[in-house]
Design a protein around this motif. Structure first.
Motif, PDB file in Angstrom:
ATOM      1  N   UNK A 105     -24.438 -26.969   6.553  1.00 52.15           N
ATOM      2  CA  UNK A 105     -25.422 -25.922   6.351  1.00 52.15           C
ATOM      3  C   UNK A 105     -26.274 -25.760   7.610  1.00 52.15           C
ATOM      4  N   UNK A 106     -26.628 -24.497   7.881  1.00 48.33           N
ATOM      5  CA  UNK A 106     -27.540 -24.226   8.986  1.00 48.33           C
ATOM      6  C   UNK A 106     -28.977 -24.356   8.498  1.00 48.33           C
ATOM      7  N   UNK A 107     -29.924 -24.184   9.419  1.00 44.73           N
ATOM      8  CA  UNK A 107     -31.329 -24.238   9.038  1.00 44.73           C
ATOM      9  C   UNK A 107     -31.696 -23.159   8.037  1.00 44.73           C
ATOM     10  N   UNK A 108     -31.114 -21.950   8.199  1.00 46.76           N
ATOM     11  CA  UNK A 108     -31.363 -20.867   7.261  1.00 46.76           C
ATOM     12  C   UNK A 108     -30.843 -21.216   5.872  1.00 46.76           C
ATOM     13  N   UNK A 109     -29.679 -21.874   5.807  1.00 44.51           N
ATOM     14  CA  UNK A 109     -29.101 -22.240   4.511  1.00 44.51           C
ATOM     15  C   UNK A 109     -29.977 -23.275   3.788  1.00 44.51           C
ATOM     16  N   UNK A 110     -30.450 -24.246   4.530  1.00 40.35           N
ATOM     17  CA  UNK A 110     -31.341 -25.247   3.928  1.00 40.35           C
ATOM     18  C   UNK A 110     -32.630 -24.580   3.452  1.00 40.35           C
ATOM     19  N   UNK A 111     -33.113 -23.622   4.231  1.00 38.72           N
ATOM     20  CA  UNK A 111     -34.320 -22.882   3.860  1.00 38.72           C
ATOM     21  C   UNK A 111     -34.089 -22.120   2.556  1.00 38.72           C
ATOM     22  N   UNK A 112     -32.916 -21.530   2.393  1.00 38.58           N
ATOM     23  CA  UNK A 112     -32.587 -20.810   1.156  1.00 38.58           C
ATOM     24  C   UNK A 112     -32.598 -21.763  -0.035  1.00 38.58           C
ATOM     25  N   UNK A 113     -31.975 -22.925   0.125  1.00 37.97           N
ATOM     26  CA  UNK A 113     -31.928 -23.901  -0.966  1.00 37.97           C
ATOM     27  C   UNK A 113     -33.323 -24.361  -1.365  1.00 37.97           C
ATOM     28  N   UNK A 157     -41.417 -15.826  -2.824  1.00 42.85           N
ATOM     29  CA  UNK A 157     -40.462 -16.833  -2.356  1.00 42.85           C
ATOM     30  C   UNK A 157     -39.026 -16.337  -2.512  1.00 42.85           C
ATOM     31  N   UNK A 158     -38.738 -15.626  -3.617  1.00 43.80           N
ATOM     32  CA  UNK A 158     -37.390 -15.105  -3.834  1.00 43.80           C
ATOM     33  C   UNK A 158     -37.049 -14.039  -2.802  1.00 43.80           C
ATOM     34  N   UNK A 159     -38.028 -13.216  -2.459  1.00 39.36           N
ATOM     35  CA  UNK A 159     -37.827 -12.215  -1.414  1.00 39.36           C
ATOM     36  C   UNK A 159     -37.511 -12.889  -0.086  1.00 39.36           C
ATOM     37  N   UNK A 160     -38.238 -13.962   0.248  1.00 40.00           N
ATOM     38  CA  UNK A 160     -37.991 -14.699   1.486  1.00 40.00           C
ATOM     39  C   UNK A 160     -36.590 -15.310   1.489  1.00 40.00           C
ATOM     40  N   UNK A 161     -36.127 -15.792   0.334  1.00 39.90           N
ATOM     41  CA  UNK A 161     -34.781 -16.372   0.240  1.00 39.90           C
ATOM     42  C   UNK A 161     -33.714 -15.316   0.511  1.00 39.90           C
ATOM     43  N   UNK A 162     -33.904 -14.115  -0.039  1.00 42.18           N
ATOM     44  CA  UNK A 162     -32.933 -13.045   0.211  1.00 42.18           C
ATOM     45  C   UNK A 162     -32.949 -12.604   1.668  1.00 42.18           C
ATOM     46  N   UNK A 163     -34.125 -12.609   2.292  1.00 42.72           N
ATOM     47  CA  UNK A 163     -34.191 -12.267   3.715  1.00 42.72           C
ATOM     48  C   UNK A 163     -33.456 -13.322   4.546  1.00 42.72           C
ATOM     49  N   UNK A 164     -33.607 -14.590   4.177  1.00 42.24           N
ATOM     50  CA  UNK A 164     -32.876 -15.657   4.881  1.00 42.24           C
ATOM     51  C   UNK A 164     -31.369 -15.531   4.680  1.00 42.24           C
ATOM     52  N   UNK A 165     -30.955 -14.895   3.581  1.00 41.19           N
ATOM     53  CA  UNK A 165     -29.532 -14.678   3.302  1.00 41.19           C
ATOM     54  C   UNK A 165     -28.917 -13.662   4.269  1.00 41.19           C
ATOM     55  N   UNK A 166     -29.742 -13.071   5.153  1.00 40.51           N
ATOM     56  CA  UNK A 166     -29.256 -12.060   6.093  1.00 40.51           C
ATOM     57  C   UNK A 166     -28.192 -12.624   7.034  1.00 40.51           C
ATOM     58  N   UNK A 167     -28.132 -13.956   7.166  1.00 42.99           N
ATOM     59  CA  UNK A 167     -27.101 -14.554   8.016  1.00 42.99           C
ATOM     60  C   UNK A 167     -25.724 -14.471   7.376  1.00 42.99           C
ATOM     61  N   UNK A 168     -25.650 -14.212   6.074  1.00 45.52           N
ATOM     62  CA  UNK A 168     -24.376 -14.183   5.376  1.00 45.52           C
ATOM     63  C   UNK A 168     -24.099 -12.853   4.673  1.00 45.52           C
ATOM     64  N   UNK A 169     -25.133 -12.197   4.165  1.00 39.20           N
ATOM     65  CA  UNK A 169     -24.946 -10.987   3.366  1.00 39.20           C
ATOM     66  C   UNK A 169     -24.932  -9.727   4.197  1.00 39.20           C
ATOM     67  N   UNK A 170     -24.672  -8.603   3.525  1.00 38.82           N
ATOM     68  CA  UNK A 170     -24.682  -7.301   4.179  1.00 38.82           C
ATOM     69  C   UNK A 170     -26.096  -6.731   4.179  1.00 38.82           C
TER      70      UNK A 170
END
Length: 353
Positions: A105-113, A157-170
């Motif tokens: 996992x990258x730093x963004x992935x850990x942040x999402x978790x 917090x959920x909004x921040x998690x989706x923003x961090x998902x920008x490394x994987x999502x469209x």
């Protein structure tokens, strides 16, 4: 490691001059897509698939030595799998495979978790506490503060998690899911059993701050990812529409609502939606880390239907409240009419007498 660089090795016999090499290609065997192509002594970067364009390159100085190793930059979870290197010279052809696996996992992935864990913990914890106090019909100032925390904190917090998902999502997936999360507090304020206990100025400030902050984020992401593409203006228009729609949702609160359905819908919106979205995001991240491919192609198929269910439930309650209010008005009108008739009869009898 996700987000870092990796080198996939491939080389040919150095005794063969570079001029004899007609074509070297890197492909994904499991997806049948072209990663990078070297042909007629030229690297054809434009031939790369969209998933790899701008992220792969050869070592130019090593090509005359027969070294066609591939540098893969900004490694993603979907890069996990088998890569095929094919070399064609005037006299022979050869191939080799490289398997990319064990991507951490990258730093963004850990942040999402971490964010998703906090969302579930706060939502469920506050939701259970509020439900218990609701059963006791406690309406003190502390309960109102708990409602305000449940409405605002998990959704941010959920909004921040989706923003961090920008490394994987469209882009469409990220913008839509983030917008839904950040404007949900506006709907929850509307459905809260203690709407009238919230300070008007506080509600106005929360609405203004949430709308302004996410409006700025939307503009930033659209400009950064869309550039001058024709879809950019469409996303700008969608952002404006969502902000206006959210603001207009704060109309008069119905007076007559059944307590249990009202509480269920409110808790579902405040606790259930964030819990479902957090679990879906964590599962998608973990499954993608394991297989290298998306299990759910677009998280909007989870976020939007559940949000629609919440709003539809609230709409049904609003319709019920309107029907009850109309019925009460009619009964009140009929009562006043009867009283007026009695008064007129009494007045008439007094006049006659």
């Amino acid at each position: 490691m996700v987000g870092e660089e990796v080198i996939l090795n491939c080389s040919v016999d150095s005794r063969d001059p570079a001029s004899d090499i007609e074509e070297v290609s890197w492909k994904r065997t499991d997806q049948d897509i072209l990663v990078l192509l070297y042909q007629d002594s030229e690297v054809l970067s434009d031939s790369s698939h969209d998933n790899y364009r701008g992220r792969v390159e050869f070592f130019i100085t090593e090509i005359p030595k027969g070294n066609f190793s591939l540098k893969l930059k900004d490694v993603r979870l979907e890069d996990k799998g088998e890569f095929l290197c094919e070399v064609h010279t005037r006299n022979l052809s050869a191939r080799t495979t490289v398997v990319l696996q064990r991507l951490g996992f990258s730093g963004f992935h850990i942040w999402i978790l971490v964010l998703c864990f906090c969302v579930v913990l706060i939502s469920v914890g506050l939701g259970v506490l509020i439900f218990i106090l609701q059963r006791k019909e406690d309406s003190s100032g502390g309960v109102v503060k708990l409602h305000a925390s449940l409405i605002i904190c998990p959704n941010i917090l959920m909004c921040a998690a989706f923003i961090a998902w920008s490394t994987e999502g469209t882009l469409a997936e990220i913008v839509t899911c983030s917008v839904v999360s950040i404007i949900r507090p506006l709907m929850l304020v509307k459905t809260s059993p203690y709407l009238r206990r919230f300070p008007s100025l506080c509600c106005a400030v929360v609405v203004a701050v949430l709308a302004s902050v996410f409006g700025a984020l939307c503009v930033h992401y659209v400009n950064e990812h869309m550039g001058n593409k024709k879809d950019g203006k469409g996303y700008m228009a969608l952002t404006a529409l969502l902000h206006v729609s959210a603001a207009t949702s704060l109309f008069k609160h119905p007076d007559d609502l059944p307590n249990i359905p009202h509480c269920v819908i409110y808790i579902f919106g405040a606790v259930g939606l964030n819990t479902v979205n957090s679990i879906a995001l964590v599962l998608e991240l973990c499954l993608k880390a394991g297989s290298g491919a998306r299990t759910v192609e677009d998280l909007r198929v989870i976020v939007l239907p559940s949000e629609t269910l919440f709003i539809a439930g609230w709409l049904v309650l609003q319709i019920y409240g309107v029907c009850v209010a109309i019925r009460h008005r009619r009964k009140g009108g009929q009562g006043r009419t009867v009283c007026q008739v009695h008064q007129e009869m009494e007045g008439l009898s007094d006049t006659v007498l």
